[in-house]
Motif scaffolding. Structure first.
Motif, short mmCIF file in Angstrom:
data_model
loop_
_atom_site.label_atom_id
_atom_site.label_comp_id
_atom_site.label_asym_id
_atom_site.label_seq_id
_atom_site.Cartn_x
_atom_site.Cartn_y
_atom_site.Cartn_z
N LYS A 159 -8.28 19.75 -26.29
CA LYS A 159 -8.17 18.45 -25.81
C LYS A 159 -8.16 18.53 -24.17
CE LYS A 159 -8.39 14.15 -26.83
NZ LYS A 159 -8.19 13.37 -25.16
N LYS A 160 -7.45 19.23 -23.65
CA LYS A 160 -7.26 19.35 -22.06
C LYS A 160 -8.54 19.82 -21.63
CE LYS A 160 -4.65 21.48 -18.47
NZ LYS A 160 -3.49 22.47 -18.21
N ALA A 180 -14.17 12.32 -30.42
CA ALA A 180 -13.98 11.58 -31.53
C ALA A 180 -13.35 12.60 -32.79
CB ALA A 180 -15.01 10.85 -31.99
N ARG A 181 -13.94 13.67 -32.60
CA ARG A 181 -13.28 14.87 -33.63
C ARG A 181 -11.98 15.14 -33.36
NH1 ARG A 181 -17.96 19.26 -33.07
NH2 ARG A 181 -16.56 20.47 -34.23
N GLU A 191 -9.39 5.23 -31.86
CA GLU A 191 -9.74 5.81 -30.73
C GLU A 191 -10.90 6.84 -31.06
OE1 GLU A 191 -6.69 5.62 -31.86
OE2 GLU A 191 -5.19 5.32 -30.19
N ALA A 192 -11.17 7.35 -32.21
CA ALA A 192 -12.28 8.12 -32.58
C ALA A 192 -13.45 7.06 -32.76
CB ALA A 192 -11.92 8.54 -34.04
N GLY A 193 -13.38 5.98 -33.42
CA GLY A 193 -14.40 5.03 -33.44
C GLY A 193 -14.90 4.55 -32.16
N TYR A 194 -14.08 4.29 -31.05
CA TYR A 194 -14.50 3.97 -29.77
C TYR A 194 -15.29 4.97 -29.16
CZ TYR A 194 -11.17 0.03 -30.38
OH TYR A 194 -10.39 -1.24 -30.47
N ALA A 195 -14.74 6.28 -29.26
CA ALA A 195 -15.37 7.60 -28.65
C ALA A 195 -16.85 7.39 -29.14
CB ALA A 195 -14.62 8.78 -28.94
N LYS A 215 -26.46 11.81 -36.09
CA LYS A 215 -25.22 12.74 -36.34
C LYS A 215 -24.00 11.83 -35.86
CE LYS A 215 -27.58 17.26 -35.67
NZ LYS A 215 -27.70 18.43 -34.74
N TYR A 216 -24.15 11.01 -34.86
CA TYR A 216 -23.10 10.30 -34.36
C TYR A 216 -22.84 9.04 -35.40
CZ TYR A 216 -24.35 12.15 -29.63
OH TYR A 216 -24.76 13.10 -28.75
N HIS A 217 -23.67 8.58 -35.88
CA HIS A 217 -23.62 7.68 -36.95
C HIS A 217 -22.72 8.31 -38.23
CE1 HIS A 217 -25.10 3.98 -35.58
NE2 HIS A 217 -26.22 4.54 -35.01
N GLN A 218 -23.35 9.70 -38.48
CA GLN A 218 -22.71 10.39 -39.47
C GLN A 218 -21.35 10.51 -39.42
OE1 GLN A 218 -24.25 14.15 -40.07
NE2 GLN A 218 -23.41 14.41 -42.05
N LEU A 219 -20.79 10.91 -38.10
CA LEU A 219 -19.38 11.02 -37.43
C LEU A 219 -18.64 9.80 -37.74
CD1 LEU A 219 -17.30 12.90 -36.21
CD2 LEU A 219 -18.39 12.24 -34.15
N ALA A 220 -19.51 8.74 -37.36
CA ALA A 220 -18.62 7.33 -37.64
C ALA A 220 -18.26 7.00 -39.29
CB ALA A 220 -19.73 6.18 -37.02
#
Length: 370
Positions: A159-160, A180-181, A191-195, A215-220
């Motif tokens: 994360k850093k 988001a992951r 926070e993941a949804g915002y990302a 792919k982003y929608h799949q992640l959502a």
């Protein structure tokens, strides 16, 4: 030297330092836009001739890595490192490209080790590509079923590195999708949804724009599913805790009731035992008393026949006193010794018996009745 070789060397001379992010970007753009059929073969010849121009051979080596990874030719990529990797291990950027090779093979822990080695160099610690590839490799490990022992420390490091990459390149959509992951791993679903939304907003339009956004929608969708699963798990945990508390409470109540019933039962048993003991002692006392009465009656009849009326009466009183003393004695022996209480009754009987004897003897000696 053919025209193609001249062109490649001229391009190499325009490249920035190999430790910069711009170097990889320009080299990637160049090799992916080559249409010549023999381009890969020519790069291989340059790599094999490393002794002639080692720096040119290393750049050709990197170009082949980029081509094979882009075309997903993993077997050729592995063979390239097997045959020529050792020749370029002294280069500062080599651990980074080795990490990319490991990532292509799914060996993410090995890739992480190589990226960490690259980041230890002062010349690469601020390279946005190295930082991101390192962070993305860790994110992939965090999504696996089997996690390493140092997973928490690894997540912090990843994360850093990702935060540093976003700071260096704040408008690159893919970085926010990877962020988001990390939030999913931390169970920070808002926070993941915002990302993810930020990734969709920042994604630049291009020939594969729809694929990247998909792919982003799949992640959502994954975030929503994970959130539902987490919510269900929390509810189940709360239900289990409540059920466990109820079971503990019921068990404590049952234990307390059993203890109370046991105490009451033992108390009742002691009371019953004491009552039976008292009855036994009283029966023995009464048996002794009746024996004394019988003896007294038989003796009295014999005495009365040989004495005057007054003498017989006084003697009967003496015998009555003896009888009372005998009764009190049975009481002391059979009853009071066990309980060490209830002496009053026996004492009264004893005193009456003694009084009858004393008064009868005084009456006889003093001739109170002539």
């Amino acid at each position: 030297m053919d025209d193609f070789e001249v062109e490649f060397k001229q391009f190499v001379n325009t490249l920035p330092k190999s430790t910069s992010a711009a170097f990889e970007a320009q080299l990637t753009n160049y090799v992916l836009n080559q249409t010549a059929f023999h381009f890969k073969d020519w790069l291989h010849r340059v790599v094999k001739g490393a002794a002639e121009d080692e720096e040119l051979a290393y750049i050709a080596f990197l170009g082949l890595i980029i081509l094979y990874r882009h075309n997903e030719e993993i077997a050729r990529l592995n063979l390239l490192f097997e045959e020529h990797g050792k020749a370029f291990e002294s280069h500062i950027t080599y651990p980074y490209y080795e990490g990319l090779m490991y990532k292509s093979n799914g060996a993410y822990l090995n890739a992480i080790a190589s990226f960490e080695q690259a980041l230890r160099s002062d010349l690469l610690k601020d390279n946005v590509h190295v930082l991101y590839e390192y962070a993305e490799a860790i994110a992939t490990v965090l999504e696996q079923d089997t996690l390493p022992k140092d997973v928490k420390q690894l997540a912090v490091k990843g994360k850093k590195a990702l935060d540093s990459a976003i700071e260096l390149r704040p408008k690159y959509a893919l970085y926010y999708a990877t962020e988001a992951r990390y939030f999913i791993f931390e169970e920070k679903f808002n926070e993941a949804g915002y990302a993810v939304n930020e990734a969709i907003r920042l994604e630049e339009r291009g020939h594969d724009y729809q694929l990247r956004v998909a792919k982003y929608h799949q992640l959502a969708s994954i975030i929503q599913v994970k959130e539902e699963i987490n919510l269900y798990r929390m509810q189940q945990k709360k239900f289990n805790e409540q059920l466990n508390n109820r079971l503990i409470s019921a068990n404590e109540e049952l234990t307390e009731n059993v203890h109370t019933y046991k105490q009451e039962y033992e108390k009742q048993m002691r009371g019953t035992q004491e009552m039976l003991e008292d009855m036994k002692q009283q029966n023995l006392q009464m048996l002794g008393f009746f024996t004394a009465i019988i003896t007294f009656t038989v003796g009295s009849i014999q005495i009365i026949r040989e004495q005057s009326f007054i003498g017989a009466a006084l003697l009967l009183l003496v015998l009555a006193g003896v009888l009372l003393i005998a009764y009190a004695g049975f009481g002391f022996l059979m009853f009071s010794i066990q309980k060490r209480a209830g002496y009053v009754k026996e004492i009264i009987v004893l005193v009456i018996g003694l009084a009858l004897i004393v008064l009868s003897l005084l009456a006889y000696n003093q001739q109170w009745f002539g």
